[in-house]
Design a protein around this motif. Structure first.
Motif: not given
Length: 259
Positions: A129-132, A156-166
């Motif tokens: 989360d960008f706000g966090v 205002m948050a990040f999602y997708g395969g890269l996020t899950v993989e991380a």
């Protein structure tokens, strides 16, 4: 004649409350109108039979939610609504964090309040989360792990395969999970499918799952399910939590903390 008119007026007002809030709770309606819970259940049954709403555990939801998803409020609107409750919840959640912990903080406006309330102690925070991130940046003792991916500007948050993989190689002591919908039968839900996928991965990585939710989310059901309520370890909410939630904490085995 007066009783009939009172009943009609009450049912009309209940219909309007459902349209305004997306859901209603039996206990809250009984208190609001000064009638028994049995009377409210009859009202909800009557309105359900006419397609005005659909029954849910402990209350009812807008019939437009069934088979679809309620409209996700604009980001700025979510930041300001129930702000006092979210601040208290964030402070109560922050009090659970100890030096040396590794925690994950989900996206959401209540999550931002948690980040703002976090003491500047040696902990590691994983978030998407960008706000966090913004709230924690000035706290030099906090180690921040930002999950990458594609920015969804709607929240205002990040999602997708890269996020899950991380998340695959990470283990955290606690996950603070934000909530769009919280229904005792249908579980914890969200508006956005990639968010549900990421949240489930966060749950897998966490030793303890702590939901942070103001009481307006109870009885709401969004399209994408994250987990059943029974998978929670702790729920932090405000003091307007309905009796059904208090009872469920004993029946389903999660700890309820009121802020």
């Amino acid at each position: 004649m007066i009783a009939t008119r009172d009943t009609s007026q009450r049912r009309l007002q209940i219909s309007e409350l459902v349209r305004q809030h997306g859901s209603v709770q039996v206990a809250a309606l009984a208190q609001r109108f000064g009638v028994s819970m049995q009377t409210v259940r009859k009202d909800l049954r009557y309105l359900t039979e006419r397609g005005v709403m659909a029954r849910a555990y402990g209350g009812a939801i807008d019939s437009g939610v069934v088979g679809g998803t309620p409209t996700e409020p604009p980001y700025e609107a979510k930041r300001t609504v129930f702000l006092d409750e979210k601040r208290r919840i964030g402070q109560r959640a922050a009090a659970l964090v100890k030096a040396g912990d590794t925690i994950a903080i989900d996206s959401g406006t209540t999550a931002i309040q948690l980040a703002e309330a976090m003491p500047n102690i040696e902990v590691t925070v994983v978030t998407n989360d960008f706000g966090v991130l913004t709230a924690l940046t000035s706290k030099s003792n906090i180690n921040i792990v930002m999950l990458g991916g594609e920015l969804r500007r709607k929240n205002m948050a990040f999602y997708g395969g890269l996020t899950v993989e991380a998340l695959g190689a990470l283990h955290v002591d606690m996950l603070f999970l934000g909530v769009d919908g919280f229904d005792l039968e249908r579980g914890i839900t969200t508006h956005y499918e990639p968010e549900a996928m990421l949240n489930r991965k966060m749950v897998e990585a966490a030793r303890m799952v702590v939901a942070i939710s103001d009481s307006s989310k109870f009885g709401k059901i969004c399209l994408h399910r994250i987990i059943p309520v029974s998978d929670l370890n702790v729920l932090i909410t405000d003091t307007n939590a309905p009796e059904e939630i208090r009872q469920a904490s004993h029946q389903l085995g999660f700890e309820l903390l009121l802020a």
